[in-house]
Design a protein around this motif. Structure first.
Motif, PDB file in Angstrom:
ATOM      1  N   ALA A 139       0.929  -1.462  -0.069  1.00 14.17           N
ATOM      2  CA  ALA A 139      -0.064  -0.214  -0.277  1.00 14.17           C
ATOM      3  C   ALA A 139       0.966   1.224   0.034  1.00 14.17           C
ATOM      4  O   ALA A 139       0.533   2.572  -0.160  1.00 14.17           O
ATOM      5  N   VAL A 140       2.038   1.455   0.743  1.00 17.59           N
ATOM      6  CA  VAL A 140       2.324   2.372   0.720  1.00 17.59           C
ATOM      7  C   VAL A 140       3.854   2.204   0.154  1.00 17.59           C
ATOM      8  O   VAL A 140       5.161   1.981  -0.100  1.00 17.59           O
ATOM      9  N   LYS A 141       3.330   3.236  -1.423  1.00 18.19           N
ATOM     10  CA  LYS A 141       4.643   2.982  -2.449  1.00 18.19           C
ATOM     11  C   LYS A 141       5.391   4.930  -2.855  1.00 18.19           C
ATOM     12  O   LYS A 141       6.154   4.734  -3.628  1.00 18.19           O
ATOM     13  N   LYS A 142       4.616   4.783  -2.420  1.00 18.32           N
ATOM     14  CA  LYS A 142       4.652   7.075  -2.682  1.00 18.32           C
ATOM     15  C   LYS A 142       5.022   7.087  -1.574  1.00 18.32           C
ATOM     16  O   LYS A 142       3.802   7.513  -0.478  1.00 18.32           O
ATOM     17  N   THR A 143       5.627   8.990  -1.771  1.00 25.67           N
ATOM     18  CA  THR A 143       5.246   9.502  -0.387  1.00 25.67           C
ATOM     19  C   THR A 143       3.851  10.273  -0.901  1.00 25.67           C
ATOM     20  O   THR A 143       2.837  10.428  -1.387  1.00 25.67           O
ATOM     21  N   GLY A 144       3.242  10.448   1.202  1.00 26.75           N
ATOM     22  CA  GLY A 144       1.982  10.907   0.882  1.00 26.75           C
ATOM     23  C   GLY A 144       0.545   9.569   1.355  1.00 26.75           C
ATOM     24  O   GLY A 144      -0.173   9.392   1.418  1.00 26.75           O
ATOM     25  N   ASP A 145       1.609   8.527   0.842  1.00 24.28           N
ATOM     26  CA  ASP A 145       0.969   7.120   1.273  1.00 24.28           C
ATOM     27  C   ASP A 145       0.462   6.373   2.603  1.00 24.28           C
ATOM     28  O   ASP A 145       1.434   6.981   3.249  1.00 24.28           O
ATOM     29  N   ALA A 146       0.002   6.397   3.102  1.00 25.85           N
ATOM     30  CA  ALA A 146      -0.739   5.200   4.601  1.00 25.85           C
ATOM     31  C   ALA A 146      -1.569   4.370   3.801  1.00 25.85           C
ATOM     32  O   ALA A 146      -2.074   3.630   4.049  1.00 25.85           O
ATOM     33  N   HIS A 164       0.883   3.963   9.022  1.00 24.46           N
ATOM     34  CA  HIS A 164       2.451   3.911   8.604  1.00 24.46           C
ATOM     35  C   HIS A 164       2.063   5.364   7.632  1.00 24.46           C
ATOM     36  O   HIS A 164       1.376   4.627   6.374  1.00 24.46           O
ATOM     37  N   VAL A 165       2.650   5.929   7.910  1.00 23.97           N
ATOM     38  CA  VAL A 165       2.712   7.220   6.300  1.00 23.97           C
ATOM     39  C   VAL A 165       3.818   7.920   6.207  1.00 23.97           C
ATOM     40  O   VAL A 165       4.558   7.955   6.928  1.00 23.97           O
ATOM     41  N   VAL A 166       4.306   8.339   5.032  1.00 22.26           N
ATOM     42  CA  VAL A 166       5.616   8.427   4.354  1.00 22.26           C
ATOM     43  C   VAL A 166       4.618   9.893   3.789  1.00 22.26           C
ATOM     44  O   VAL A 166       4.206  10.374   3.202  1.00 22.26           O
ATOM     45  N   GLY A 167       5.896  11.314   4.428  1.00 24.24           N
ATOM     46  CA  GLY A 167       5.801  12.273   4.219  1.00 24.24           C
ATOM     47  C   GLY A 167       5.867  13.126   3.598  1.00 24.24           C
ATOM     48  O   GLY A 167       8.037  12.394   2.899  1.00 24.24           O
ATOM     49  N   PRO A 168       6.753  14.200   3.111  1.00 23.50           N
ATOM     50  CA  PRO A 168       7.009  14.772   1.942  1.00 23.50           C
ATOM     51  C   PRO A 168       8.203  14.398   2.690  1.00 23.50           C
ATOM     52  O   PRO A 168       8.201  15.913   4.138  1.00 23.50           O
ATOM     53  N   VAL A 217       3.470  15.763  10.640  1.00 22.55           N
ATOM     54  CA  VAL A 217       4.373  14.601   9.992  1.00 22.55           C
ATOM     55  C   VAL A 217       5.017  16.154   8.931  1.00 22.55           C
ATOM     56  O   VAL A 217       4.741  17.076   9.302  1.00 22.55           O
ATOM     57  N   SER A 218       6.166  15.450   8.730  1.00 24.88           N
ATOM     58  CA  SER A 218       7.026  16.075   8.259  1.00 24.88           C
ATOM     59  C   SER A 218       8.003  17.083   8.942  1.00 24.88           C
ATOM     60  O   SER A 218       8.233  17.992   8.857  1.00 24.88           O
ATOM     61  N   GLY A 219       7.692  16.940  10.704  1.00 27.97           N
ATOM     62  CA  GLY A 219       8.561  17.847  11.159  1.00 27.97           C
ATOM     63  C   GLY A 219      10.155  17.887  11.649  1.00 27.97           C
ATOM     64  O   GLY A 219      10.795  16.855  11.000  1.00 27.97           O
ATOM     65  N   GLY A 220      10.534  18.409  12.660  1.00 30.06           N
ATOM     66  CA  GLY A 220      11.994  18.278  12.393  1.00 30.06           C
ATOM     67  C   GLY A 220      12.852  18.864  11.367  1.00 30.06           C
ATOM     68  O   GLY A 220      12.407  19.349  10.554  1.00 30.06           O
ATOM     69  N   ILE A 221      14.009  17.750  11.295  1.00 23.07           N
ATOM     70  CA  ILE A 221      14.775  18.233  10.244  1.00 23.07           C
ATOM     71  C   ILE A 221      14.324  17.569   9.304  1.00 23.07           C
ATOM     72  O   ILE A 221      14.872  17.996   8.080  1.00 23.07           O
ATOM     73  N   PHE A 222      13.053  16.979   8.789  1.00 21.19           N
ATOM     74  CA  PHE A 222      12.765  17.345   7.403  1.00 21.19           C
ATOM     75  C   PHE A 222      11.542  18.610   6.956  1.00 21.19           C
ATOM     76  O   PHE A 222      11.095  18.132   5.878  1.00 21.19           O
ATOM     77  N   ALA A 223      11.116  18.943   7.742  1.00 22.09           N
ATOM     78  CA  ALA A 223      11.181  20.408   7.375  1.00 22.09           C
ATOM     79  C   ALA A 223      11.437  21.846   6.289  1.00 22.09           C
ATOM     80  O   ALA A 223      11.089  22.205   6.126  1.00 22.09           O
TER      81      ALA A 223
END
Length: 289
Positions: A139-146, A164-168, A217-223
């Motif tokens: 199910a989780v194959k790209k950014t934004g998938d959960a 499980h979620v993949v943020g940008p 989502v996408s907080g911390g160093i990913f921001a």
């Protein structure tokens, strides 16, 4: 030992974030939450159930909670305070894992993850697993998938409900192939985050559980350069993600409870200012999700 390691990791992440802000030589002001309804609300809608301003009494307000999804807070003194039990100890509590796509998809796996995700995998007992469950990989194959998955902790037999979620990754180029070297604009960041939040909300409904512990989502160093704007971006993107749901899905959320879990104490006032209501807890007191 795991708590000490987590403390060191959290401190290093905060230090790295501060260093990045200094290097950029500027601070981005936290903007107030937008007025009105998020785009994409169904025709005829007159209220926003996600609002902390109480327009919809049928929906529990999304509040900023003074702890991360695992129940701990990193205080201003850089020590851990436990304000809530772990999700596995709270019946019906579903929580969000900010996963890395390279860990979800083979040859990656939980055993390779660090940071917040690594702490979550240790908590639910999969930190030594070589791969994720097949349904998550599918199910989780790209950014934004959960994807929601129900785990059973081998050590205790407790059931753990995880999304499980993949943020940008907002540090990277918005379109590395089509326009290399071009950063995310603010609007693009909100759009990318909204897709992740929309996916989370849809999977939360699929889980059938009554409560959800969200995180930024996408907080911390990913921001990246948006670090200081994450509270406002989170508020706007969550509203827009809600707008991506069908009318039936939006109505189903009316009976649910959703918390925005803020791990660092120093960030809590920023999320409150961005639009999330507050739900302060006395030190050392547990509160169910």
């Amino acid at each position: 030992a795991s708590v000490l390691a987590a403390s060191v990791l959290a401190a290093s992440v905060l230090a790295a974030s501060a260093s990045e802000r200094r290097e950029k030589g500027k601070r981005v002001a936290v903007r107030p939450p937008p007025s009105g309804l998020p785009s994409g609300l169904p025709s005829g809608a007159t209220t926003n159930p996600l609002s902390s301003r109480g327009e919809s009494p049928a929906f529990s307000r999304v509040r900023a909670q003074p702890y991360g999804v695992l129940g701990q807070q990193l205080t201003r003194r850089k020590v851990f305070a436990t304000h809530a039990p772990e999700p596995a100890a709270v019946p019906g509590c579903c929580f969000v894992d900010p996963a890395g796509l390279h860990h979800i998809q083979p040859p990656g796996g939980p055993s390779e993850a660090g940071g917040a995700a690594g702490a979550i995998y240790r908590s639910i007992g999969i930190s030594k697993d070589a791969s994720f469950p097949a349904d998550v990989i599918q199910a989780v194959k790209k950014t934004g998938d959960a994807k929601y998955h129900r785990y059973a902790k081998e050590a205790t037999g407790e059931t753990v409900h995880v999304i499980h979620v993949v943020g940008p990754d907002l540090r990277k180029d918005f379109d590395p192939e089509g326009a290399p070297g071009v950063d995310f604009t603010r609007a693009q960041a909100v759009t990318a985050l909204s897709r992740a939040y929309g996916s989370i909300l849809a999977q939360f409904l699929a889980s059938g559980q009554p409560t959800l512990r969200l995180l930024p989502v996408s907080g911390g160093i990913f921001a990246g350069t948006f670090l200081d704007e994450i509270p406002a971006l989170t508020w706007e993107a969550l509203q827009a993600g809600f707008g991506q749901l069908s009318s039936e899905e939006q109505a189903s959320l009316a009976s649910k409870e959703i918390d925005m879990c803020v791990f660092a104490e120093q960030e809590l006032p920023l999320f409150e200012a961005a639009g999330f209501g507050s739900s302060p807890l006395p030190a050392g007191v547990y509160k169910a999700c």
